[in-house]
Design a protein around this motif. Structure first.
Motif, PDB file in Angstrom:
ATOM      1  N   LEU A   1       0.819  -1.205   0.000  1.00 26.73           N
ATOM      2  CA  LEU A   1       0.000   0.000   0.000  1.00 26.73           C
ATOM      3  C   LEU A   1       0.857   1.260   0.000  1.00 26.73           C
ATOM      4  CD1 LEU A   1      -2.628  -1.230   2.625  1.00 26.73           C
ATOM      5  CD2 LEU A   1      -2.799  -1.287   0.128  1.00 26.73           C
ATOM      6  N   ILE A   2       2.032   1.174   0.650  1.00 29.06           N
ATOM      7  CA  ILE A   2       2.909   2.355   0.719  1.00 29.06           C
ATOM      8  C   ILE A   2       3.873   2.366  -0.468  1.00 29.06           C
ATOM      9  CG2 ILE A   2       4.693   3.517   2.070  1.00 29.06           C
ATOM     10  CD1 ILE A   2       3.368   2.300   4.578  1.00 29.06           C
ATOM     11  N   GLY A   3       4.528   1.239  -0.727  1.00 29.78           N
ATOM     12  CA  GLY A   3       5.473   1.147  -1.847  1.00 29.78           C
ATOM     13  C   GLY A   3       6.779   1.858  -1.575  1.00 29.78           C
ATOM     14  N   PHE A   4       7.758   1.136  -1.026  1.00 30.41           N
ATOM     15  CA  PHE A   4       9.060   1.734  -0.725  1.00 30.41           C
ATOM     16  C   PHE A   4       9.906   1.910  -1.999  1.00 30.41           C
ATOM     17  CE2 PHE A   4       8.408  -0.959   3.246  1.00 30.41           C
ATOM     18  CZ  PHE A   4       7.757   0.059   3.912  1.00 30.41           C
ATOM     19  N   GLY A   5       9.728   0.997  -2.951  1.00 29.09           N
ATOM     20  CA  GLY A   5      10.528   1.051  -4.184  1.00 29.09           C
ATOM     21  C   GLY A   5      11.998   0.818  -3.941  1.00 29.09           C
ATOM     22  N   MET A   6      12.317  -0.171  -3.130  1.00 28.71           N
ATOM     23  CA  MET A   6      13.728  -0.450  -2.813  1.00 28.71           C
ATOM     24  C   MET A   6      14.471  -0.922  -4.057  1.00 28.71           C
ATOM     25  SD  MET A   6      13.348  -2.208   0.905  1.00 28.71           S
ATOM     26  CE  MET A   6      15.079  -2.257   1.302  1.00 28.71           C
ATOM     27  N   PRO A   7      15.714  -0.463  -4.235  1.00 26.12           N
ATOM     28  CA  PRO A   7      16.462  -0.852  -5.448  1.00 26.12           C
ATOM     29  C   PRO A   7      16.852  -2.330  -5.415  1.00 26.12           C
ATOM     30  CG  PRO A   7      17.873   0.365  -3.944  1.00 26.12           C
ATOM     31  CD  PRO A   7      16.507   0.391  -3.340  1.00 26.12           C
ATOM     32  N   ILE A   8      17.009  -2.881  -6.595  1.00 28.96           N
ATOM     33  CA  ILE A   8      17.433  -4.284  -6.714  1.00 28.96           C
ATOM     34  C   ILE A   8      18.651  -4.342  -7.625  1.00 28.96           C
ATOM     35  CG2 ILE A   8      16.811  -6.519  -7.701  1.00 28.96           C
ATOM     36  CD1 ILE A   8      14.027  -6.109  -6.733  1.00 28.96           C
ATOM     37  N   THR A   9      19.694  -4.949  -7.115  1.00 24.80           N
ATOM     38  CA  THR A   9      20.879  -5.144  -7.964  1.00 24.80           C
ATOM     39  C   THR A   9      20.756  -6.508  -8.642  1.00 24.80           C
ATOM     40  OG1 THR A   9      22.019  -6.061  -6.053  1.00 24.80           O
ATOM     41  CG2 THR A   9      22.422  -3.733  -6.568  1.00 24.80           C
ATOM     42  N   THR A  10      21.389  -6.624  -9.798  1.00 23.39           N
ATOM     43  CA  THR A  10      21.283  -7.891 -10.529  1.00 23.39           C
ATOM     44  C   THR A  10      22.515  -8.752 -10.284  1.00 23.39           C
ATOM     45  OG1 THR A  10      22.198  -6.816 -12.474  1.00 23.39           O
ATOM     46  CG2 THR A  10      19.819  -6.936 -12.326  1.00 23.39           C
ATOM     47  N   THR A  11      22.323 -10.060 -10.382  1.00 25.83           N
ATOM     48  CA  THR A  11      23.421 -11.006 -10.137  1.00 25.83           C
ATOM     49  C   THR A  11      23.848 -11.657 -11.451  1.00 25.83           C
ATOM     50  OG1 THR A  11      21.776 -12.707  -9.676  1.00 25.83           O
ATOM     51  CG2 THR A  11      22.669 -11.536  -7.784  1.00 25.83           C
ATOM     52  N   ILE A  12      25.041 -12.218 -11.456  1.00 25.79           N
ATOM     53  CA  ILE A  12      25.569 -12.792 -12.707  1.00 25.79           C
ATOM     54  C   ILE A  12      24.748 -14.003 -13.144  1.00 25.79           C
ATOM     55  CG2 ILE A  12      27.931 -11.945 -12.540  1.00 25.79           C
ATOM     56  CD1 ILE A  12      28.705 -14.673 -11.383  1.00 25.79           C
ATOM     57  N   GLU A  13      24.084 -14.668 -12.189  1.00 25.54           N
ATOM     58  CA  GLU A  13      23.294 -15.853 -12.570  1.00 25.54           C
ATOM     59  C   GLU A  13      22.121 -15.437 -13.470  1.00 25.54           C
ATOM     60  OE1 GLU A  13      23.824 -15.210  -9.199  1.00 25.54           O
ATOM     61  OE2 GLU A  13      25.518 -16.574  -8.952  1.00 25.54           O
ATOM     62  N   VAL A  14      21.468 -14.339 -13.108  1.00 26.33           N
ATOM     63  CA  VAL A  14      20.324 -13.862 -13.897  1.00 26.33           C
ATOM     64  C   VAL A  14      20.816 -13.140 -15.153  1.00 26.33           C
ATOM     65  CG1 VAL A  14      18.237 -12.441 -13.857  1.00 26.33           C
ATOM     66  CG2 VAL A  14      18.920 -13.699 -11.816  1.00 26.33           C
ATOM     67  N   GLU A  15      21.883 -12.378 -15.005  1.00 24.72           N
ATOM     68  CA  GLU A  15      22.449 -11.684 -16.176  1.00 24.72           C
ATOM     69  C   GLU A  15      22.864 -12.691 -17.255  1.00 24.72           C
ATOM     70  OE1 GLU A  15      25.606  -9.395 -14.546  1.00 24.72           O
ATOM     71  OE2 GLU A  15      24.273  -7.989 -13.548  1.00 24.72           O
ATOM     72  N   GLY A  16      23.304 -13.865 -16.796  1.00 17.01           N
ATOM     73  CA  GLY A  16      23.706 -14.909 -17.745  1.00 17.01           C
ATOM     74  C   GLY A  16      22.556 -15.295 -18.664  1.00 17.01           C
ATOM     75  N   ILE A  17      21.365 -15.449 -18.097  1.00 16.88           N
ATOM     76  CA  ILE A  17      20.188 -15.799 -18.910  1.00 16.88           C
ATOM     77  C   ILE A  17      19.813 -14.618 -19.800  1.00 16.88           C
ATOM     78  CG2 ILE A  17      17.792 -16.586 -18.883  1.00 16.88           C
ATOM     79  CD1 ILE A  17      18.237 -17.641 -16.072  1.00 16.88           C
ATOM     80  N   PHE A  18      19.769 -13.438 -19.191  1.00 24.97           N
ATOM     81  CA  PHE A  18      19.357 -12.251 -19.949  1.00 24.97           C
ATOM     82  C   PHE A  18      20.276 -12.038 -21.160  1.00 24.97           C
ATOM     83  CE2 PHE A  18      19.494  -7.822 -21.072  1.00 24.97           C
ATOM     84  CZ  PHE A  18      18.156  -7.483 -21.129  1.00 24.97           C
ATOM     85  N   ASP A  19      21.579 -12.082 -20.917  1.00 26.34           N
ATOM     86  CA  ASP A  19      22.536 -11.842 -22.014  1.00 26.34           C
ATOM     87  C   ASP A  19      22.398 -12.903 -23.095  1.00 26.34           C
ATOM     88  OD1 ASP A  19      23.437  -9.669 -20.661  1.00 26.34           O
ATOM     89  OD2 ASP A  19      25.168 -10.680 -19.769  1.00 26.34           O
ATOM     90  N   TYR A  20      22.173 -14.125 -22.659  1.00 30.83           N
ATOM     91  CA  TYR A  20      22.052 -15.212 -23.641  1.00 30.83           C
ATOM     92  C   TYR A  20      20.821 -14.989 -24.531  1.00 30.83           C
ATOM     93  CZ  TYR A  20      22.555 -19.844 -25.607  1.00 30.83           C
ATOM     94  OH  TYR A  20      22.750 -20.868 -26.491  1.00 30.83           O
ATOM     95  N   VAL A  21      19.689 -14.688 -23.903  1.00 33.11           N
ATOM     96  CA  VAL A  21      18.453 -14.462 -24.678  1.00 33.11           C
ATOM     97  C   VAL A  21      18.598 -13.225 -25.549  1.00 33.11           C
ATOM     98  CG1 VAL A  21      15.974 -13.963 -24.503  1.00 33.11           C
ATOM     99  CG2 VAL A  21      17.017 -15.614 -22.952  1.00 33.11           C
ATOM    100  N   ASP A  22      19.263 -12.219 -25.013  1.00 30.37           N
ATOM    101  CA  ASP A  22      19.379 -10.950 -25.731  1.00 30.37           C
ATOM    102  C   ASP A  22      20.187 -11.098 -27.027  1.00 30.37           C
ATOM    103  OD1 ASP A  22      18.349  -8.341 -25.347  1.00 30.37           O
ATOM    104  OD2 ASP A  22      20.399  -7.599 -25.194  1.00 30.37           O
ATOM    105  N   GLU A  23      21.054 -12.079 -27.058  1.00 31.86           N
ATOM    106  CA  GLU A  23      21.862 -12.273 -28.270  1.00 31.86           C
ATOM    107  C   GLU A  23      21.124 -13.081 -29.338  1.00 31.86           C
ATOM    108  OE1 GLU A  23      25.619 -13.883 -27.148  1.00 31.86           O
ATOM    109  OE2 GLU A  23      26.205 -12.076 -26.049  1.00 31.86           O
ATOM    110  N   LEU A  24      19.989 -13.659 -28.969  1.00 35.39           N
ATOM    111  CA  LEU A  24      19.235 -14.454 -29.944  1.00 35.39           C
ATOM    112  C   LEU A  24      18.362 -13.538 -30.804  1.00 35.39           C
ATOM    113  CD1 LEU A  24      18.107 -17.422 -27.647  1.00 35.39           C
ATOM    114  CD2 LEU A  24      20.111 -17.309 -29.132  1.00 35.39           C
ATOM    115  N   GLY A  25      17.936 -14.065 -31.929  1.00 34.67           N
ATOM    116  CA  GLY A  25      17.124 -13.262 -32.844  1.00 34.67           C
ATOM    117  C   GLY A  25      16.062 -14.083 -33.527  1.00 34.67           C
ATOM    118  N   PRO A  26      15.450 -13.533 -34.572  1.00 35.42           N
ATOM    119  CA  PRO A  26      14.327 -14.209 -35.237  1.00 35.42           C
ATOM    120  C   PRO A  26      14.668 -15.572 -35.848  1.00 35.42           C
ATOM    121  CG  PRO A  26      14.481 -11.917 -35.916  1.00 35.42           C
ATOM    122  CD  PRO A  26      15.702 -12.191 -35.126  1.00 35.42           C
ATOM    123  N   ASP A  27      15.944 -15.789 -36.157  1.00 37.17           N
ATOM    124  CA  ASP A  27      16.312 -17.091 -36.736  1.00 37.17           C
ATOM    125  C   ASP A  27      16.514 -18.168 -35.673  1.00 37.17           C
ATOM    126  OD1 ASP A  27      16.239 -15.963 -39.232  1.00 37.17           O
ATOM    127  OD2 ASP A  27      18.370 -15.396 -39.195  1.00 37.17           O
TER     128      ASP A  27
END
Lengths: 209, 333
Positions: free
Chosen positions: B31-57
């Motif tokens: 109800l209040i919403g602090f909006g605390m920041p979140i740092t990212t970890t290499i485990e999640v970045e690993g998935i993100f970077d991998y997907v980000d390099e993929l394309g329509p093919d």
């Protein structure tokens, strides 16, 4: 209209389940039984519609895959568990499943869970250009693994420098692992609560987005 | 009242007060919403970077290998990766290892394509673009251009079109799914001749370009059980398919060794992992806002602080009351 009814039903049963936190009551029991019953019923219908009908009955009755009668009959033998005099017949499908599962899974499982993990543990403690934190990490991993394995080695008494000290370090390593697991478990359980609160405050009461 | 009694009362406090406390600290931050920041970890970045390099093919699998019991944790992970894939025009196969996972896949797709969702994708059903297939228009860009030139206008707020059978296909659930994975290493169509809507998948462009798991570039399994390891055993070890995990918090520590061994490209652990992926999506301009997981992290933090305080208080009461010297406590403990 149907969405609204669904949301109200969901909210009612969420509150019914959480009412157990105060004390056990008939509403909770109703919700609990419904969860089990509906899940089972849904699964049975799903398997009938997605497997038994399209992959067994329809091909058999179409007359072009009569060989499917054999696995069909083999599957039916499971039901003999309910007739004590011929219950032994149910061992055949179980044996078939166990045998094929072992045959298919064993080589891949060995590779995935044993060989790959062994390979990952066989790293150099130090090589030129390796940053200090990686060296430290490798030392912790290798000696931590060895210490934990020593703790589970029961053929020798845990005394002396190697077995005694090693097993004590092993306990600490295992406890650290349990601590990390506990932390993640707390996070997981709170996450489930968060999901339900988002549903109640958002979908049901529209107090949050 | 003696000091010992206070400590004993603290240790024997009615657990319902603790439940109430957890309930309050779990509702107020929403109800209040602090909006605390979140740092990212290499485990999640690993998935993100991998997907980000993929394309329509390329193509990815998203395994909805969980039931509603762990929906709060697993669903945001699957939704985040699905939005990432749709944004990068990566074709997505959706499967379910457990019977109830099929419903989860439908719910995730409905959410991503719901006009109420910020930056939603407008869905075009398989039968709705049959004429274009018959005309041989299956390339995404050509298809989109032809679709829009026929008077179909993308709604305001929508991030793009997603064509069933071209951009995604919902394959659904089959029993003994580990054997299904094994079968899909040879041919996806033999395991799933039809999709969730009973459309034959043989005529779908997504399948014509990716006939088996060997022609797929990543499988993300969002799982609330050990089902996720089947993807390693039967897909990673057999054909070298890159695997990513989205697992519940309870399971997360069990699977860190698979990252270190290189058997998975990364892991999202619990709600926190999903929130990290949402942050990465926003930081990289893929979505305008973060999702449900990020909003839940304020509550997560508040609840953790409350639990830590309870643990500290419990330990103070235990030692200050001298209970570490006794074999058992009085009362109900």
């Amino acid at each position: 209209m149907y969405d609204t009814i669904g949301i109200w039903v969901g909210a009612f049963f969420t509150l019914a389940i959480y009412s157990f936190l105060y004390k056990e009551n008939p509403v909770y029991r109703l919700a609990e039984h419904l969860v089990v019953g509906i899940s089972l019923g849904y699964t049975m219908v799903l398997i009938y519609n997605s497997v038994i009908l399209p992959k067994l009955l329809e091909p058999i009755f179409a007359g072009n895959h009569l060989i499917l009668i054999i696995p069909g009959l083999l599957g039916l033998l499971y039901i003999t568990r309910f007739i004590p005099s011929i219950a032994w017949l149910s061992r055949y499908p179980i044996a078939f499943i166990m045998g094929t599962a072992m045959g298919v899974a064993f080589p891949l499982t060995m590779k995935a869970y044993v060989l790959r993990q062994l390979e990952a543990a066989m790293v150099p403690l130090y090589s030129s250009g390796m940053p200090w934190y990686e060296v430290f990490g490798n030392i912790v991993m290798i000696f931590g693994t060895l210490a934990a394995l020593i703790y589970f080695f029961f053929s020798k008494p845990h005394k002396g420098l190697f077995f005694g000290t090693g097993s004590k370090i092993g306990i600490w390593v295992i406890m650290l692992g349990f601590g990390a697991t506990f932390g993640f478990t707390v996070m997981g359980r709170i996450s489930l609560l968060i999901g339900r609160i988002q549903y109640l405050l958002g979908d049901w009461l529209h107090l949050i987005e | 009242m003696s000091a010992v009694n206070i400590w004993e009362k603290m240790l024997n406090v009615d657990r319902r007060w603790i439940f109430l406390g957890i309930g309050i600290v779990s509702i107020v931050p929403f109800l209040i919403g602090f909006g605390m920041p979140i740092t990212t970890t290499i485990e999640v970045e690993g998935i993100f970077d991998y997907v980000d390099e993929l394309g329509p093919d390329d193509a990815i699998f998203i395994g909805f290998d969980f039931a509603p019991g762990t929906q709060a944790e697993n669903m945001p992970m699957a939704v985040a990766v699905m939005r990432h894939a749709f944004h990068n025009r990566i074709p997505v196969f959706m499967t379910a290892y457990v019977p109830l996972g099929k419903g989860m896949a439908v719910a995730a797709l409905d959410y991503v394509t719901n006009p109420k969702t910020d930056g939603y994708y407008e869905r075009v059903l398989f039968e709705d673009w049959a004429d274009y297939r018959e005309a041989g228009i299956t390339n995404k860009e050509e298809l989109t251009a032809a679709w829009e030139s026929d008077g179909n206008v993308l709604s305001e707020g929508a991030a793009g079109w997603v064509f069933e059978g071209r951009d995604y296909v919902l394959l659904g659930y089959l029993p003994l799914f580990h054997l299904v994975i094994l079968g899909m290493t040879g041919s996806i169509e033999t395991q799933f001749p039809v999709d969730y809507h009973n459309n034959p998948i043989g005529g779908m462009p997504i399948l014509m370009e990716h006939k088996s798991l060997r022609e797929v570039d990543l499988a993300l399994t969002t799982s609330g059980s050990a089902a996720c390891t089947a993807w390693i055993t039967y897909a990673r070890e057999k054909i070298g398919l890159p695997i990513a995990f989205g697992v519940t918090g309870v399971m997360a520590t069990d699977y860190f060794p698979y990252i270190q061994s290189g058997q998975i490209v990364g892991q999202m652990g619990g709600l926190r992992g999903a929130a990290e992926y949402e942050v990465l999506l926003k930081e990289n301009g893929i979505t305008r806002t973060t999702g449900k997981a990020f909003r839940g992290m304020d509550v997560q933090s508040a609840a953790h602080i409350f639990i830590i305080l309870l643990i500290i208080m419990g330990n103070i009461a235990f030692f200050a009351g001298g209970f570490h010297k006794k074999t058992r406590l009085k009362g109900r403990r």
